[in-house]
Design an enzyme around this catalytic site. Structure first.
Site, PDB file in Angstrom:
ATOM      1  CG  ASP A   1       5.741  -0.635   3.207  1.00 53.58           C
ATOM      2  OD1 ASP A   1       4.780   0.044   3.582  1.00 53.58           O
ATOM      3  OD2 ASP A   1       6.869  -0.127   3.037  1.00 53.58           O
TER       4      ASP A   1
ATOM      5  CE  LYS B   1       5.307   0.534   7.016  1.00 51.77           C
ATOM      6  NZ  LYS B   1       4.204   0.747   6.207  1.00 51.77           N
TER       7      LYS B   1
HETATM    8  N1  GLU Z   1       2.147  -0.601   3.583  1.00 56.40           N
HETATM    9  C1  GLU Z   1       0.920   0.164   3.476  1.00 56.40           C
HETATM   10  C2  GLU Z   1       1.026   1.437   4.281  1.00 56.40           C
HETATM   11  O1  GLU Z   1       2.102   1.937   4.534  1.00 56.40           O
HETATM   12  C3  GLU Z   1      -0.307  -0.676   3.789  1.00 56.40           C
HETATM   13  C4  GLU Z   1      -0.361  -1.247   5.167  1.00 56.40           C
HETATM   14  C5  GLU Z   1      -1.508  -2.227   5.389  1.00 56.40           C
HETATM   15  O2  GLU Z   1      -2.280  -2.461   4.489  1.00 56.40           O
HETATM   16  O3  GLU Z   1      -1.585  -2.749   6.509  1.00 56.40           O
HETATM   17  O4  GLU Z   1       0.042   2.028   4.629  1.00 56.40           O
END
Ligand code: GLU
Length: 418
Positions: free
Chosen positions: A146, A106
């Site tokens: 996100d 992340k």
């Molecule tokens: N940000 C989204 C999550 O928290 C998607 C992450 C992604 O697609 O890699 O799951």
């Protein structure tokens, strides 16, 4: 909020709860409680007025035992090292519970994007992409959208990466626009899994979704799509909120019309289908069958949890309940479908996008949604199986038991490295 909760400590306490049930050594659990590495970087860009401004940005690569690191990038003033570490851990166990061959990561930049022009945001995003370039790649680490980021930012990151690498590699990032290599169904995917999981939970609990009342906290991409889809399934959305406040109508309202109002005015507050304006806290404590928290971490702490009256919670946001809130809700017999399963539709369709990018062969929306349905239903079944087999009180712990076991198995199977 009365509790000052560090999300990284919440993640570690969730892992500890599962470790008490698992037959995995403490040394391995210790490894699985910390990110493999965290990049902290300073990005300096030129503002439109010619002055310079510095921003702090992070990328945490939590675990790659099951595949390349995977997870979004958020733009928010609350972004911190610990928040990013926690979110990257949640991604690790999210990809594991839905059993897609990816790890967890992340990233984020500390800023309020509303304070910047589109040109400034593009410079900042490209600067971050340049900084991330050595770390990311379709077999290394694959970012995604996100909070406060979307197709626009993903397209910029893809373009920066491909230009610097002198290649075409759309699978370096997911959540792109369709013409830039995105997937059908990706925008709706998080809200879609939130309601598929809710439907499965209602079925498991022998509750009727038809006519069930629903409250949605947060009306961004995940929240509003969940409201729209649950309404299509026959439930009645009676309340919703965004950062400006909440709306309520005992007979239900049209979630799409509420979204149109938000698009026009900036908020759902003032939407004509609302009978009454209520607070964000009212939305979280309404006597409804289903509550969907779809905003940020720590929306419900222990004090607020005492007043929660929903029977089922499906977590569209990451980390919306503090560990103490979890304990209170467990006492009150509220069935909580954990974030790592409920909102896993986003990363699951990101995985489908990555598969399509690598094959240069694109699927129909029907196929994406069918495959997503299978993944979420299978994950829910695995959760319930473990929940019952270990006679657990908390579905979240069941999800972590399944997920941690999968990561620990991959780690053990890899053998040792000097
Ligand atoms: N940000 C989204 C999550 O928290 C998607 C992450 C992604 O697609 O890699 O799951």
């Amino acid at each position: 909020m009365s509790e000052d909760v560090n999300p990284f400590e919440s993640l570690q306490s969730q892992i500890d709860d599962a470790a008490a049930v698992l037959d995995v050594g403490d040394d391995v659990i210790e490894r699985l409680k910390h990110p493999e590495r965290v990049l902290e970087t300073n990005l300096t860009i030129e503002r439109d007025d010619g002055t310079l401004e510095r921003f702090t940005a992070f990328r945490s690569q939590f675990n790659g035992d099951r595949g390349p690191y995977k997870g979004g990038i958020r733009y928010h003033p609350q972004v911190s090292r610990d928040e990013v570490r926690a979110l990257s851990g949640w991604m690790t166990y999210k990809t594991a519970i839905v059993d897609i061959p990816l790890g967890g990561g992340k990233g984020g930049i500390v800023l309020d994007p509303d304070d910047y022009s589109e040109a400034e945001l593009e410079r900042l995003t490209r600067s971050f992409a340049k900084e991330l370039r050595p770390l990311i790649g379709e077999d290394r680490d694959i970012p995604a959208p996100d909070v406060n980021t979307g197709q626009r930012e993903m397209n910029w990151i893809k373009d920066t990466y491909e230009s610097l690498e002198n290649t075409t590699e759309p699978g370096v990032i997911t959540g792109k626009a369709l013409d830039s290599g995105g997937s059908e169904g990706r925008v709706e995917a998080t809200g879609r899994s939130t309601v598929i999981a809710a439907r499965e939970a209602f079925d498991y609990l022998d509750k009727d979704l038809e006519g069930a009342t629903v409250a949605v906290q947060g009306y961004g991409n995940a929240g509003w799509i969940a409201a729209k889809l649950i309404d299509e399934m026959g439930a009645t959305v009676v309340a919703a909120s965004d950062s400006s406040g909440g709306i309520y109508n005992a007979d239900g309202f049209d979630p799409v019309a509420a979204k149109d109002h938000k698009n026009e005015t900036g908020s759902i507050v003032g939407y004509a289908g609302s009978e009454q304006e209520i607070t964000n806290e009212d939305v979280l404590t309404l006597d409804v069958d289903l509550l969907i928290p779809a905003a940020l971490e720590n929306a419900i702490d222990a004090d607020l949890a005492e007043n929660v009256e929903a029977d089922v919670i499906s977590e569209a946001a990451n980390g919306p309940l503090t560990p103490k809130a979890d304990e209170v809700l467990e006492e009150k017999d509220v069935f909580v479908i954990p974030d790592i399963l409920a909102n896993a539709g986003g990363v699951t369709v990101s995985y489908f996008e990555w598969v399509q990018n690598r094959q240069r062969f694109y699927w129909s929306e029907e196929r994406v949604n069918e495959e997503l349905e299978t993944v979420i239903v299978d994950a829910f079944d695995a959760l319930v199986d473990t929940y019952e087999r270990h006679d657990l009180e908390n579905p979240r712990t069941a999800a972590y038991v399944v997920a941690i076991q999968r990561v620990a198995d991959a780690f053990a199977e890899a053998g040792s490295w000097p």
